[in-house]
Every structure is written in structure tokens, then in C-alpha cells.
Write an enzyme that holds these catalytic residues in place. Structure first.
Site, PDB file in Angstrom:
ATOM      1  N   TYR A  91      43.436  48.316  42.002  1.00 42.36           N
ATOM      2  CA  TYR A  91      42.388  47.319  41.764  1.00 42.36           C
ATOM      3  C   TYR A  91      41.076  47.702  42.439  1.00 42.36           C
ATOM      4  O   TYR A  91      40.018  47.735  41.799  1.00 42.36           O
ATOM      5  CB  TYR A  91      42.823  45.935  42.237  1.00 42.36           C
ATOM      6  CG  TYR A  91      41.746  44.892  41.985  1.00 42.36           C
ATOM      7  CD1 TYR A  91      41.446  44.491  40.689  1.00 42.36           C
ATOM      8  CD2 TYR A  91      41.004  44.353  43.032  1.00 42.36           C
ATOM      9  CE1 TYR A  91      40.438  43.563  40.436  1.00 42.36           C
ATOM     10  CE2 TYR A  91      40.003  43.428  42.795  1.00 42.36           C
ATOM     11  CZ  TYR A  91      39.722  43.040  41.501  1.00 42.36           C
ATOM     12  OH  TYR A  91      38.720  42.129  41.259  1.00 42.36           O
TER      13      TYR A  91
ATOM     14  N   ASP B 157      48.387  41.730  36.103  1.00 40.46           N
ATOM     15  CA  ASP B 157      46.995  42.184  36.165  1.00 40.46           C
ATOM     16  C   ASP B 157      46.713  43.600  35.679  1.00 40.46           C
ATOM     17  O   ASP B 157      45.647  44.142  35.998  1.00 40.46           O
ATOM     18  CB  ASP B 157      46.480  42.090  37.610  1.00 40.46           C
ATOM     19  CG  ASP B 157      46.505  40.687  38.183  1.00 40.46           C
ATOM     20  OD1 ASP B 157      46.813  39.749  37.435  1.00 40.46           O
ATOM     21  OD2 ASP B 157      46.218  40.534  39.376  1.00 40.46           O
TER      22      ASP B 157
ATOM     23  N   ASN C  89      49.126  32.068  33.622  1.00 38.18           N
ATOM     24  CA  ASN C  89      47.773  31.759  34.076  1.00 38.18           C
ATOM     25  C   ASN C  89      46.876  32.966  33.906  1.00 38.18           C
ATOM     26  O   ASN C  89      47.336  34.098  33.790  1.00 38.18           O
ATOM     27  CB  ASN C  89      47.789  31.340  35.550  1.00 38.18           C
ATOM     28  CG  ASN C  89      48.075  32.519  36.469  1.00 38.18           C
ATOM     29  OD1 ASN C  89      47.156  33.206  36.926  1.00 38.18           O
ATOM     30  ND2 ASN C  89      49.349  32.773  36.732  1.00 38.18           N
TER      31      ASN C  89
ATOM     32  N   GLU D  75      43.073  33.992  35.836  1.00 44.32           N
ATOM     33  CA  GLU D  75      41.950  33.629  36.677  1.00 44.32           C
ATOM     34  C   GLU D  75      40.693  34.328  36.159  1.00 44.32           C
ATOM     35  O   GLU D  75      39.824  33.704  35.563  1.00 44.32           O
ATOM     36  CB  GLU D  75      42.273  34.046  38.112  1.00 44.32           C
ATOM     37  CG  GLU D  75      41.254  33.686  39.153  1.00 44.32           C
ATOM     38  CD  GLU D  75      41.684  34.232  40.503  1.00 44.32           C
ATOM     39  OE1 GLU D  75      41.896  33.421  41.415  1.00 44.32           O
ATOM     40  OE2 GLU D  75      41.812  35.473  40.643  1.00 44.32           O
TER      41      GLU D  75
ATOM     42  N   LYS E  55      37.417  48.698  40.866  1.00 38.14           N
ATOM     43  CA  LYS E  55      36.118  48.066  41.101  1.00 38.14           C
ATOM     44  C   LYS E  55      35.073  49.100  41.518  1.00 38.14           C
ATOM     45  O   LYS E  55      33.909  49.028  41.101  1.00 38.14           O
ATOM     46  CB  LYS E  55      36.256  46.971  42.163  1.00 38.14           C
ATOM     47  CG  LYS E  55      36.860  45.687  41.629  1.00 38.14           C
ATOM     48  CD  LYS E  55      36.914  44.614  42.686  1.00 38.14           C
ATOM     49  CE  LYS E  55      35.547  44.062  43.035  1.00 38.14           C
ATOM     50  NZ  LYS E  55      35.011  43.149  42.026  1.00 38.14           N
TER      51      LYS E  55
ATOM     52  N   HIS F 282      43.081  45.685  36.261  1.00 38.15           N
ATOM     53  CA  HIS F 282      42.941  46.935  37.009  1.00 38.15           C
ATOM     54  C   HIS F 282      42.493  48.076  36.103  1.00 38.15           C
ATOM     55  O   HIS F 282      41.511  48.770  36.387  1.00 38.15           O
ATOM     56  CB  HIS F 282      44.272  47.313  37.662  1.00 38.15           C
ATOM     57  CG  HIS F 282      44.764  46.338  38.673  1.00 38.15           C
ATOM     58  ND1 HIS F 282      45.620  46.686  39.701  1.00 38.15           N
ATOM     59  CD2 HIS F 282      44.547  45.009  38.839  1.00 38.15           C
ATOM     60  CE1 HIS F 282      45.887  45.626  40.442  1.00 38.15           C
ATOM     61  NE2 HIS F 282      45.261  44.593  39.922  1.00 38.15           N
TER      62      HIS F 282
ATOM     63  N   GLU G 242      37.281  39.912  33.834  1.00 35.12           N
ATOM     64  CA  GLU G 242      37.871  41.232  33.998  1.00 35.12           C
ATOM     65  C   GLU G 242      38.727  41.593  32.787  1.00 35.12           C
ATOM     66  O   GLU G 242      38.971  42.770  32.529  1.00 35.12           O
ATOM     67  CB  GLU G 242      38.674  41.297  35.296  1.00 35.12           C
ATOM     68  CG  GLU G 242      37.776  41.359  36.518  1.00 35.12           C
ATOM     69  CD  GLU G 242      38.522  41.484  37.831  1.00 35.12           C
ATOM     70  OE1 GLU G 242      38.235  42.421  38.595  1.00 35.12           O
ATOM     71  OE2 GLU G 242      39.386  40.625  38.105  1.00 35.12           O
TER      72      GLU G 242
END
Length: 754
Positions: free
Chosen positions: A378, A450, A525, A527, A382, A454, A531
Site C-alpha cells: 500500500y 484491498d 464495505n 471506504e 502511494k 494497492h 482509490e
């Protein structure tokens, strides 16, 4: 342009496989320590000391599927994933699954059904939910299964399976499906209600009941009769093995629903297309007539769907956490919406101070550690995203040495991750058919969380590299590994036996899900929706840079679809989704059961409002400018909740505000740019260029589209600025939907006004 970087001499090119499937090897990898892909490779064994998918107690777990499904890649990160991923040692069935309008939970005796219509606001006003509560349980008399497995699935349907040795039950459920289709052997059809039902219709094999204020129709085969005895309702199936249940929008809908009671859904599929600035999609169910010849059905469309269809809809509606669902009579429907604006970077303009930008660029490019110590997937992602955003900016102002240095940094770090055996690598899990990067983070290994968050950064960075170094991006070089990451996160193939179709993206819900196991009472879910769109935009840019129109168009479909879903379900752009007593203008997280004004790690308003904005890019963020009033409400609430303007994530929120009010955002930058630390994925170079450019050109105007996928329009004081990027080697004329034409030289961004 930078020269192609060196490649390992020992690399093996899987030429035949790459030719057969555009996204890389079509089959599961052979039993070997390292699987070569072009110049790169991944391992088929996890690095020592690492973990793969586990239960909540850390025990290794494999997919909970039937023998019939054991070789199919399991689509983790879905609305029903808890059927296949047993997260809890003491629950071999499922957690609540939110199909909408129905909710479901597998138990030993069959399938609980609920239809929550009254939201509750919990968590000190921070969360609204339409929580699952069973109105009835569908099963077979005597069924007591030790577990529930996934037996089959398609784009938005799934078939749970129960067996206790004497009785077997299969049900087919799905998004937008008011029916549950059941096939059972070894016992009578049995419906157990949560309270004594009111029977409003009884026609032998068709019974209408009301439970907890919700209306249901029960359909047994012709010749069978339902027997209602208190909360227990049974019907002998005779030599038949099928029955169905439907939730009704009203009691007078029974006759319409009776027509389709035995037209069993057997599969679901979406097909998309993107051309001329329009993204179209067709959502289709396949059916089987268990009785008679009727092959039609009923489908409930979400708000983001019915807003963009011209197909006829019935008067029937349902309540859902996503607002009103409207019912379509038929096996298919189509949607059409404007393509989202996408550019590799905002265009150059004279308002940007070249010397100032050059200094900001040097702060990052000449840093002793441009990756800020990142080691896991991750935070490495970024850092890759931060650097990638600066490449087009350096190119615009003629800083070719800085541009090439940035490209080199991206290439070196990507190649490190794309080569098995080092401190950073990707490893393939043959049980779960997924690619996990190690070092992992945030449950990307143990929970399969995720991956789209990522890996989207990696694909985005690779797309920017491909724009300047086509040789590096070739399948025989490093493009093969980029495509392998795409196959893990956004695989467009339904026949690939190594990765599932669109792992994280729920085509019917219109957005992605983050949890790999979906093991929560509130369902799955997501968030950071932004992304997720970062990956979609990366597909547009990667496909454009490498000439892969299929991946480019997939990205356009995902970005347009999720963009509308974000506007409606995260930002409540039309103020028609959130319950009236919720009291917030945005949610940080969307759940299957509703939404929450929160994040996983903090209650700080800046992060709650900013997590669905970052990373701010010209590829994945401009679509947000289509709902400017929602942005203004969002910023106003953040400042109320925060007790004043942003401090920690001020750059992210300035950039967000600039999509509606560029002048106000630029004024905040002018007043506060000296004393802040950029958000981890941001830089002063990018923020300065972004705010100055939009202050000059105006906010994005997504109402105007173009016949080219990498284009955008900006508007200020009645003047439009048209922008487009041409990845190709020949000049290109781009035509916009208002008739404006723009000639774009090869491998360039051009702008024009009108």
C-alpha cells in the site's frame, strides 16, 4: 524520452500464453518456485514467515465451495463472499449478505430472508443501516446442514448449497432479485416465519403472507399445496424438486409475480461498450422454465442504474440502503451514460510559475528517499502514485532530466516488485487464485482485502511509464507483470482459470468492495472509493498508452459506473439516498446495510471527508466535478465538524474544493501553503500545479464529452477549455459533444478554447 531499462538476461518470455490471452498466462502456474512473465516474475510460494488467507484466529482457510465449483476462481471481495471465505471458526454458513431488496444469511436449516425497510441511525448518529433481520427461513423439513458452500456464481448471482447427507438444498439469489429460487431433495419445502404470518392469499400452491409488515409470495410446484400451521409452512414437492419465494412490493403485485415464479434464474452477465464519449452496458439474466414456457423475470434496479436507462419500468418499487429501487419486467436492461474525463495530467498553462514548479519538483525528485521508507504494497503504491503525478508536469516545463529521473525511479521500484525472490515480490495462491504482494498490509494477505486499492497505484505508475517508454511496457518486458496485476484486480475474462472475473468490482452494485471475506454483520464495505476509481483510470491510461483498447474501454466502463455510484451513495449528490435523520452530507464508508460517517482508523473529519478523494489525479478525480453542489456541502460539513478549515489533509481538501470552486481553493493555498506537510501521496508540486491550473482554466465540466477517451473540458466565466491527450504516433482530431474540434499532435496534450 528515456532509454529502455536493462532486463534480466535469464528472463523467460511466455510468448505462446501471452499470445493466447492478452492479459498474460491463461492457466494456473505450474508447480515451480518462480513463474516468469516477460522480463519479470512472481513466485508460487509465499515468502517464509508470511501468511495467506486465514480465519479470525489465524488458522489457514481454503475456499468453502462444492466439488462442482472447486476449480473455479472464487470472486472474493463480493457481496456474498462469506459463503466461500469462512472468516470465523464457529460460523461455517455465512454472515449477513445484502442483495437488495432482500437480505440473506445462511444457517443450518437453510436461508434466512429479510427485507429491511426502516433504517436506524446508530453510533452516536454516525451510521445508518438497514440491518438484516430474518422475516422467514427457506429450507427443507429436517434440514440440518453442517455448513453452507458456494456451488455456482455469475456476475451478480450466487448459488448457496446445503447438505446433511439426507437432504440437499440449492438456492439462487442475487442483486436486484425479488425471487429466491430453490431446488431441494430429501424433504418437503419448508418456510419458517419469524412471527405468525397473516395470509392474504391462498391458492393451493401459491400463498401470499405478510410477516413483520413485509409481503411475500410462496410458490410450490403445480399440484402441491402449502400447509400453513402457525409459523411453519410446508409443501410436499412430490416428484418435483423446485419452489420459489418472492418479496412483493405490495399485495396487489401477486399476480404479476406469479407469472415468473417458475422462470428460474440460472446466470447473470454484464456487457459493456465505450465509444464516442458514451459508456453503455447491458445487464442480462439467463433463465430456465421449470414449469410452462415463461422465461421472463423481474429485476429491481438501483438508483445509479434507473437514472441512466430508457427501458420501460413498472410502477413497483422497493426500499434499499441505496435509495429507491425500481422494477423492470424482462430479463435485461441497458444503461447509457457519459464517459468520465481522463487525462494523464492537467494541461500546461502560463499561470504556472515555471521556476516555482521546478523547485517543488526538485524537492521530490532529489530527495534522499523519494519513497519515504515505504516497504509494503500500500505505502509503496502511494509513493509510486505521488511520483507518477509529477512526470507529466516536469515534461510540460521542459525539465526532461527531472522527468527521466522520475520515470527511472518508477521503473526501478516496479521492477523490484515485479521480480520474484527479493525483499519485495508478488506471490500466487493456487487455492484462492490470487496474487498477493509481500510485504503485505491492511489484510491484503490474511483477508484478501484491498487489492484494487494497492495495485491500482502500480498500474497507474506503469501507465505513466508506458507513456514515455513503450519498450518497457511491452508484454515481453514488464507489461506482462502489469497485466498480471490487472488480472488479479479487474480481470475482464470469465474463462480465465487463474483469476476471477472483476474480483473487487460489483457490476450490479456499481462499485467495488474492499473486504475479501465480507465477514461483517453489516455486509461488505468500501471506504476509499477514490482509490478504486484510481485503478479504473489507470486502466484507461494503460490501455491508451499500450494500444489495448479492451482494457481502455473496461476502465471507461468501471470509472463511469463507479463515478455515478460514488456521487449517489457516498456523497448523496441528489439528496435522495441518505435517511432524513442521518444528519450527514457524506459517508466515509459504504456498507451493504447502509453507510457510516467514519473511517477504519480515525474519527477526524478531515480524513472522513478526504478518504474518498485521494489520490487526486487528472485520471481518476475530474469526474467528481460533475456534482459541484455536493462538493460544496461536503466541504462545508467538514469545516463545521472540524471546527474550521482543514489542517492535516489540507492539500487533498483544497484540491477537492477546486473541482467546484477553483478560486476559493486557490485562495486557501495562497494563504496556507508555506506551513503544511503534504499528505503522504501528495506533493507541493502537484498541489500547486493542480490549484493554479484549475484557477486558470476553471472547474471540470463533465457534461461535455469527446470521442476520445483521454480528454476533458474545463469552464470558467462562460469560456470552455478543451483538452485531450494523444498517446499515438500520429496526429489526432478530437471532436467534443458540443461540436468543438481539437487537433492533438502525436504523444502530446493539446488544449483549445471556445
Amino acid at each position: 524520452m528515456p532509454t529502455p531499462r536493462s532486463r534480466p538476461a535469464a528472463a523467460v518470455v511466455l510468448a505462446a500464453a501471452l499470445a493466447a490471452v492478452s492479459l498474460g498466462p491463461a492457466a494456473s502456474p505450474a508447480s515451480a518456485a518462480t513463474v516468469p512473465v516477460g522480463a519479470g516474475s512472481y513466485s508460487d510460494t509465499r515468502p517464509p514467515g508470511t501468511t495467506g488467507p486465514t480465519t479470525n484466529t489465524g488458522a489457514p482457510v481454503t475456499p468453502k465451495v462444492t466439488e462442482a465449483a472447486k476449480d473455479k476462481p472464487v470472486p472474493t471481495n463480493d457481496w456474498w463472499s462469506s459463503l466461500a471465505f469462512q472468516r470465523y471458526d464457529d460460523n461455517p454458513y455465512s454472515t449477513p449478505m445484502y442483495g437488495h431488496p432482500l437480505t440473506y444469511q445462511a444457517v443450518s436449516g437453510g436461508l434466512e430472508l429479510g427485507y429491511p425497510t426502516s433504517p436506524t441511525v446508530v453510533g452516536e448518529g454516525r451510521q445508518y443501516e438497514y440491518a438484516h433481520k430474518a422475516d422467514l427461513t427457506l429450507g427443507l423439513s429436517g434440514l440440518n446442514s453442517p455448513d453452507t458452500k458456494a456451488d455456482d456464481w455469475s456476475d451478480w448471482t450466487v448459488t448457496p448449497y446445503w447438505s446433511d447427507g439426507d437432504r440437499t438444498l440449492r438456492t439462487t439469489i442475487g442483486h436486484g432479485m425479488p425471487f429466491v429460487y430453490a431446488e431441494g431433495e430429501g424433504g418437503d419445502a419448508r418456510i419458517t416465519t419469524a412471527g405468525t404470518p397473516d395470509v392474504f392469499a391462498d391458492d393451493g400452491n401459491v400463498v401470499g403472507i405478510t410477516v413483520a409488515g413485509h409481503h411475500y409470495a410462496l410458490f410450490a410446484p403445480t399440484g402441491s399445496d402449502w400447509n400453513v400451521s402457525g409459523t411453519d409452512i410446508t409443501a410436499g414437492l412430490g416428484d418435483k424438486d423446485y419452489f420459489s419465494v418472492a418479496v412483493l412490493p405490495s399485495t396487489d403485485a401477486l399476480e404479476t409475480y406469479r407469472k415468473y415464479a417458475f422462470s428460474f434464474v440460472t446466470g447473470s452477465q454484464v456487457d459493456w461498450n465505450s465509444s464516442g464519449g458514451t459508456v453503455g452496458a447491458t445487464y442480462e439474466l439467463t433463465t430456465e422454465a421449470k414449469e410452462g414456457t415463461e422465461r421472463g423475470t423481474l429485476q429491481a434496479l438501483y438508483r445509479h442504474q434507473w437514472m441512466h436507462t430508457t427501458d420501460a419500468l413498472t410502477p413497483y418499487t422497493y426500499v434499499s440502503p441505496r435509495g429507491t429501487m425500481k422494477v423492470r419486467e424482462g430479463t435485461s436492461f441497458t444503461t447509457s451514460q457519459k464517459a468520465a474525463p481522463v487525462l494523464p495530467g492537467l494541461p500546461g498553462n502560463d499561470a504556472v510559475d515555471t521556476d516555482r514548479l521546478r523547485g517543488y519538483l526538485a524537492e521530490v525528485a532529489d530527495s534522499s528517499d523519494p519513497f519515504s521508507g515505504a516497504s509494503d504494497t500500500y505505502w509503496t503504491g502511494k509513493a509510486l502514485g505521488k511520483l507518477a503525478q509529477l512526470v507529466p508536469l516536469a515534461d510540460q516545463i521542459g525539465e526532461t532530466a527531472t522527468r527521466d529521473k522520475l520515470v527511472g525511479l518508477l521503473q526501478d521500484r516496479l521492477e523490484e516488485w515485479f521480480t520474484a525472490g527479493g525483499a519485495s515480490e508478488f506471490s500466487y495462491d493456487t487455492d484462492w487464485k490470487t496474487l498477493t504482494g509481500y510485504p503485505a498490509s491492511y489484510g491484503s494477505d490474511s483477508e484478501l482485502n484491498d487489492h484494487h486499492f494497492h495495485y491500482g497505484y502500480y498500474v497507474y505508475a506503469a501507465a505513466i511509464v508506458a507513456q514515455y517508454d513503450a519498450d518497457w511496457a511491452a508484454d515481453s518486458a514488464w507489461g506482462g507483470m502489469v497485466k498480471t496485476l490487472i488480472r488479479d484486480t479487474a480481470n475482464p475474462s470469465r474463462t480465465d482459470d487463474a483469476f476471477p472475473f472483476l474480483r473487487g468490482f460489483d457490476v450490479y452494485a456499481g462499485h467495488s468492495w474492499a473486504s475479501g471475506h465480507q465477514g461483517f454483520a453489516a455486509g461488505n464495505n468500501q471506504e476509499s472509493s477514490s482509490e478504486s476509481t484510481n485503478l479504473s483510470a489507470a486502466l484507461v491510461l494503460w490501455g491508451s498508452a499500450t494500444g489495448d483498447s479492451d482494457l481502455r474501454d473496461l476502465g471507461s466502463y468501471l470509472l463511469a459506473t463507479e463515478g455515478e455510484s460514488i456521487a449517489q451513495y457516498w456523497f448523496d449528490a441528489d439528496e435522495e439516498v441518505f435517511p432524513g435523520d442521518f444528519g450527514h452530507d457524506t459517508v466515509g464508508m459504504v456498507w451493504g446495510s447502509g453507510g457510516a460517517y467514519s473511517t477504519w482508523w480515525t474519527a477526524n473529519p478531515e480524513e472522513i471527508h478526504g478518504i474518498n478523494v485521494l489520490p487526486v489525479t487528472a485520471g481518476g478525480s475530474l469526474h467528481l466535478g460533475g456534482h459541484k453542489d455536493a462538493i460544496r456541502r461536503n466541504i462545508a460539513e467538514m469545516e463545521r465538524e472540524n471546527g474550521g478549515p482543514a489542517e492535516e489533509w489540507r492539500d487533498i481538501l483544497w484540491e477537492f474544493e477546486s473541482l467546484a470552486d477553483p478560486g476559493a481553493a486557490k485562495a486557501k493555498w495562497d494563504a496556507g501553503n508555506a506551513g503544511y506537510t503534504p499528505e503522504a501521496g501528495e506533493s507541493k508540486a502537484h498541489t500547486y500545479h493542480w490549484l493554479t491550473t484549475l484557477d486558470t482554466l476553471g472547474a471540470p465540466d463533465p457534461s461535455i464529452t469527446a470521442d476520445h477517451p483521454t480528454s476533458a473540458v474545463f469552464s470558467k466565466d462562460g469560456t470552455r477549455t478543451y483538452a485531450a491527450h494523444n498517446h499515438g504516433s500520429d496526429p489526432l482530431t478530437v471532436t467534443f459533444s458540443d461540436g468543438h474540434e481539437l487537433t492533438v499532435p502525436a504523444r502530446s496534450t493539446a488544449t483549445g478554447t471556445g
